[in-house]
Scaffold this motif. Structure first.
Motif, PDB file in Angstrom:
ATOM      1  N   PRO A 168      15.007  11.366  -0.568  1.00  0.00           N
ATOM      2  CA  PRO A 168      13.567  11.326  -0.354  1.00  0.00           C
ATOM      3  C   PRO A 168      13.076  10.298   0.660  1.00  0.00           C
ATOM      4  O   PRO A 168      11.958  10.394   1.149  1.00  0.00           O
ATOM      5  N   GLY A 169      13.902   9.291   1.006  1.00  0.00           N
ATOM      6  CA  GLY A 169      13.411   8.152   1.772  1.00  0.00           C
ATOM      7  C   GLY A 169      12.809   8.468   3.125  1.00  0.00           C
ATOM      8  O   GLY A 169      11.692   8.044   3.442  1.00  0.00           O
ATOM      9  N   ASP A 170      13.537   9.192   3.956  1.00  0.00           N
ATOM     10  CA  ASP A 170      13.032   9.514   5.293  1.00  0.00           C
ATOM     11  C   ASP A 170      11.848  10.470   5.220  1.00  0.00           C
ATOM     12  O   ASP A 170      10.913  10.390   6.027  1.00  0.00           O
ATOM     13  N   ILE A 171      11.897  11.392   4.251  1.00  0.00           N
ATOM     14  CA  ILE A 171      10.765  12.292   4.022  1.00  0.00           C
ATOM     15  C   ILE A 171       9.516  11.467   3.705  1.00  0.00           C
ATOM     16  O   ILE A 171       8.424  11.713   4.244  1.00  0.00           O
ATOM     17  N   ARG A 172       9.671  10.480   2.825  1.00  0.00           N
ATOM     18  CA  ARG A 172       8.542   9.618   2.446  1.00  0.00           C
ATOM     19  C   ARG A 172       7.953   8.913   3.665  1.00  0.00           C
ATOM     20  O   ARG A 172       6.732   8.842   3.830  1.00  0.00           O
ATOM     21  N   ASN A 173       8.805   8.386   4.521  1.00  0.00           N
ATOM     22  CA  ASN A 173       8.331   7.656   5.701  1.00  0.00           C
ATOM     23  C   ASN A 173       7.510   8.545   6.630  1.00  0.00           C
ATOM     24  O   ASN A 173       6.480   8.120   7.159  1.00  0.00           O
ATOM     25  N   VAL A 174       7.963   9.776   6.837  1.00  0.00           N
ATOM     26  CA  VAL A 174       7.246  10.678   7.733  1.00  0.00           C
ATOM     27  C   VAL A 174       5.924  11.128   7.103  1.00  0.00           C
ATOM     28  O   VAL A 174       4.895  11.233   7.775  1.00  0.00           O
ATOM     29  N   MET A 175       5.939  11.388   5.796  1.00  0.00           N
ATOM     30  CA  MET A 175       4.700  11.751   5.105  1.00  0.00           C
ATOM     31  C   MET A 175       3.671  10.634   5.220  1.00  0.00           C
ATOM     32  O   MET A 175       2.485  10.884   5.447  1.00  0.00           O
ATOM     33  N   THR A 176       4.120   9.403   5.072  1.00  0.00           N
ATOM     34  CA  THR A 176       3.213   8.258   5.204  1.00  0.00           C
ATOM     35  C   THR A 176       2.634   8.186   6.618  1.00  0.00           C
ATOM     36  O   THR A 176       1.438   7.944   6.799  1.00  0.00           O
ATOM     37  N   ALA A 177       3.481   8.426   7.620  1.00  0.00           N
ATOM     38  CA  ALA A 177       3.037   8.359   9.015  1.00  0.00           C
ATOM     39  C   ALA A 177       1.992   9.420   9.333  1.00  0.00           C
ATOM     40  O   ALA A 177       1.101   9.198  10.162  1.00  0.00           O
ATOM     41  N   LEU A 178       2.086  10.578   8.693  1.00  0.00           N
ATOM     42  CA  LEU A 178       1.175  11.688   8.975  1.00  0.00           C
ATOM     43  C   LEU A 178       0.028  11.794   7.968  1.00  0.00           C
ATOM     44  O   LEU A 178      -0.818  12.675   8.093  1.00  0.00           O
ATOM     45  N   SER A 179       0.018  10.895   6.996  1.00  0.00           N
ATOM     46  CA  SER A 179      -1.002  10.959   5.950  1.00  0.00           C
ATOM     47  C   SER A 179      -2.375  10.563   6.478  1.00  0.00           C
ATOM     48  O   SER A 179      -2.509   9.650   7.294  1.00  0.00           O
ATOM     49  N   ASP A 180      -3.390  11.266   6.000  1.00  0.00           N
ATOM     50  CA  ASP A 180      -4.769  10.971   6.389  1.00  0.00           C
ATOM     51  C   ASP A 180      -5.577  10.642   5.133  1.00  0.00           C
ATOM     52  O   ASP A 180      -6.507  11.344   4.764  1.00  0.00           O
ATOM     53  N   VAL A 181      -5.162   9.569   4.478  1.00  0.00           N
ATOM     54  CA  VAL A 181      -5.858   9.119   3.274  1.00  0.00           C
ATOM     55  C   VAL A 181      -6.282   7.669   3.472  1.00  0.00           C
ATOM     56  O   VAL A 181      -5.926   7.027   4.462  1.00  0.00           O
ATOM     57  N   GLU A 182      -7.013   7.151   2.531  1.00  0.00           N
ATOM     58  CA  GLU A 182      -7.435   5.766   2.614  1.00  0.00           C
ATOM     59  C   GLU A 182      -6.214   4.850   2.686  1.00  0.00           C
ATOM     60  O   GLU A 182      -5.171   5.127   2.099  1.00  0.00           O
ATOM     61  N   THR A 183      -6.357   3.739   3.403  1.00  0.00           N
ATOM     62  CA  THR A 183      -5.241   2.819   3.625  1.00  0.00           C
ATOM     63  C   THR A 183      -4.616   2.352   2.322  1.00  0.00           C
ATOM     64  O   THR A 183      -3.389   2.228   2.219  1.00  0.00           O
ATOM     65  N   LYS A 184      -5.432   2.110   1.302  1.00  0.00           N
ATOM     66  CA  LYS A 184      -4.895   1.628   0.033  1.00  0.00           C
ATOM     67  C   LYS A 184      -3.952   2.649  -0.593  1.00  0.00           C
ATOM     68  O   LYS A 184      -2.901   2.292  -1.134  1.00  0.00           O
ATOM     69  N   LEU A 185      -4.311   3.932  -0.526  1.00  0.00           N
ATOM     70  CA  LEU A 185      -3.450   4.965  -1.086  1.00  0.00           C
ATOM     71  C   LEU A 185      -2.174   5.107  -0.268  1.00  0.00           C
ATOM     72  O   LEU A 185      -1.078   5.274  -0.811  1.00  0.00           O
ATOM     73  N   GLU A 186      -2.307   5.017   1.045  1.00  0.00           N
ATOM     74  CA  GLU A 186      -1.131   5.078   1.922  1.00  0.00           C
ATOM     75  C   GLU A 186      -0.188   3.917   1.616  1.00  0.00           C
ATOM     76  O   GLU A 186       1.031   4.093   1.515  1.00  0.00           O
ATOM     77  N   ASN A 187      -0.755   2.709   1.479  1.00  0.00           N
ATOM     78  CA  ASN A 187       0.061   1.535   1.159  1.00  0.00           C
ATOM     79  C   ASN A 187       0.710   1.658  -0.213  1.00  0.00           C
ATOM     80  O   ASN A 187       1.839   1.208  -0.429  1.00  0.00           O
ATOM     81  N   LEU A 188      -0.007   2.272  -1.155  1.00  0.00           N
ATOM     82  CA  LEU A 188       0.530   2.476  -2.493  1.00  0.00           C
ATOM     83  C   LEU A 188       1.739   3.402  -2.446  1.00  0.00           C
ATOM     84  O   LEU A 188       2.761   3.155  -3.101  1.00  0.00           O
ATOM     85  N   PHE A 189       1.655   4.472  -1.669  1.00  0.00           N
ATOM     86  CA  PHE A 189       2.760   5.427  -1.546  1.00  0.00           C
ATOM     87  C   PHE A 189       3.993   4.754  -0.941  1.00  0.00           C
ATOM     88  O   PHE A 189       5.132   5.065  -1.290  1.00  0.00           O
ATOM     89  N   ALA A 190       3.749   3.816  -0.016  1.00  0.00           N
ATOM     90  CA  ALA A 190       4.849   3.129   0.663  1.00  0.00           C
ATOM     91  C   ALA A 190       5.324   1.890  -0.094  1.00  0.00           C
ATOM     92  O   ALA A 190       6.337   1.289   0.280  1.00  0.00           O
ATOM     93  N   TYR A 191       4.612   1.501  -1.164  1.00  0.00           N
ATOM     94  CA  TYR A 191       4.920   0.260  -1.872  1.00  0.00           C
ATOM     95  C   TYR A 191       6.326   0.287  -2.468  1.00  0.00           C
ATOM     96  O   TYR A 191       6.750   1.266  -3.066  1.00  0.00           O
ATOM     97  N   ARG A 192       7.045  -0.839  -2.275  1.00  0.00           N
ATOM     98  CA  ARG A 192       8.403  -0.959  -2.816  1.00  0.00           C
ATOM     99  C   ARG A 192       8.420  -2.056  -3.878  1.00  0.00           C
ATOM    100  O   ARG A 192       8.039  -3.204  -3.617  1.00  0.00           O
ATOM    101  N   PHE A 193       8.875  -1.705  -5.067  1.00  0.00           N
ATOM    102  CA  PHE A 193       8.973  -2.682  -6.147  1.00  0.00           C
ATOM    103  C   PHE A 193      10.052  -3.718  -5.843  1.00  0.00           C
ATOM    104  O   PHE A 193      11.009  -3.429  -5.109  1.00  0.00           O
ATOM    105  N   LYS A 194       9.893  -4.902  -6.391  1.00  0.00           N
ATOM    106  CA  LYS A 194      10.937  -5.915  -6.271  1.00  0.00           C
ATOM    107  C   LYS A 194      12.169  -5.418  -7.010  1.00  0.00           C
ATOM    108  O   LYS A 194      12.094  -4.615  -7.931  1.00  0.00           O
TER     109      LYS A 194
END
Length: 326
Positions: A54-80
């Motif tokens: 899923p990793g590379d798919i996630r990165n491209v989806m984030t790049a093409l996403s047209d949502v609020e920045t907070k939601l985009e950042n949430l999708f890309a968020y990585r847990f410790k």
């Protein structure tokens, strides 16, 4: 009015960087993404759930996403690492959607709707394949993350199982594209893995769209040390079984004095332009003095705005009869 259809082929960070640059143009973007990654969070998820990476798919989806920045950042968020194993939330969401639907391509499509992705993100295959490489000494290395660690010349890569089939959506995107862009990205572990599922070679070879290869700026440790631009192109053509690239975008500026010593310590050099060999393979060289971006620490990358501008210009110049939406 019809928009220009551009299909991006690759994986890793390179594809998402290019997608982010192109989304500002009036084009329909499809991104065919490799799903053979087995490192990091992606590798852990693949060990626990038999699903495409899923990793590379996630990165491209984030790049093409047209949502609020907070939601985009949430999708890309990585847990410790001590919390949920260092997983990116987007990877977990893709795993959950896959578990709900039982079909990875459908999972990507459904999650794309939630993220309001401006374009179509397509896994190259709908199963969980492993990438294998035959090295110069004929040894076989299995696992995308292990291949560069051997630091031998790679003769060929292939997928296990070897009858892995391309997704119908990937084939359709290739067939309908006005421009097909390969790269930027790791040659053997991000780009070529998309070319070898059954059906892709034939679709790319027959596709009427213009084929563009974006050469990496630097050679890559464990994959392309010592490679010229023509060597990169030769590897693609060898796996394809024919010359397929019409244009190659590459850097011809001297950047030696401005880059980090990290590259020199790891035998990574600027990819050399060898126009004669490239011409023999049918590829026209496109370059721009603004193509390379070097940060304060000497790290090298493509300027995504300039790269997107070049690709869009190629499309406009070469597709002279195409109506496009301004």
């Amino acid at each position: 009015m019809k928009k220009i259809r551009i299909t991006l082929v690759g994986g890793g960070t390179g594809l998402s960087v290019l997608a982010r640059g192109l989304r500002k143009y009036p084009v329909d973007i499809s991104a065919i993404v490799s799903v053979a990654d087995d490192g990091g969070s992606t590798g852990i998820i693949r060990d626990q759930i038999d699903m495409p990476a899923p990793g590379d798919i996630r990165n491209v989806m984030t790049a093409l996403s047209d949502v609020e920045t907070k939601l985009e950042n949430l999708f890309a968020y990585r847990f410790k690492k001590e919390a949920l194993g260092g997983h990116a939330l987007g990877n977990l969401m893709l795993a959950a959607m896959y578990d709900m639907t039982g079909d990875f391509a459908v999972a990507v499509k459904e999650l794309s709707k939630i993220l309001n992705v401006k374009g179509t993100v397509i896994p190259s295959t709908n199963i969980s394949p492993k990438l294998a490489a035959r090295m110069e000494d004929n040894s076989i290395i299995v696992g995308e993350s292990y291949i560069p660690e051997v630091k031998q010349k790679i003769e060929e890569v292939y997928l296990i199982p070897n009858d892995t089939v391309a997704t119908p959506e990937a084939i359709e995107a290739i067939e309908k594209s006005d421009v097909i862009v390969f790269g930027p990205g790791s040659l053997y572990t991000s780009i070529i893995p998309n070319l070898i599922p059954e059906g892709m070679k034939e679709a790319i070879g027959k596709a009427p769209g213009i084929k563009v290869y974006v050469s990496n700026i630097m050679t890559q440790i464990g994959e392309t040390v010592g490679y010229s631009a023509a060597d990169h192109l030769d590897a693609i053509n060898t796996h394809m079984g024919q010359n397929v690239i019409d244009f190659i975008i590459l850097n011809e500026e001297d950047i030696k004095g401005r880059i980090s010593d990290y590259y020199n310590r790891n035998d990574m050099t600027a990819v050399e332009s060898d126009r004669d060999r490239l011409g023999e393979m049918g590829a026209t060289v496109i370059t721009d003095h603004r193509l390379v971006e070097i940060d304060g620490e000497g790290a090298v990358r493509h300027d995504n705005k300039v790269l997107a501008e070049i690709i869009y210009d190629i499309a406009l110049k070469e597709i002279s009869t195409l109506q496009y939406k301004k």
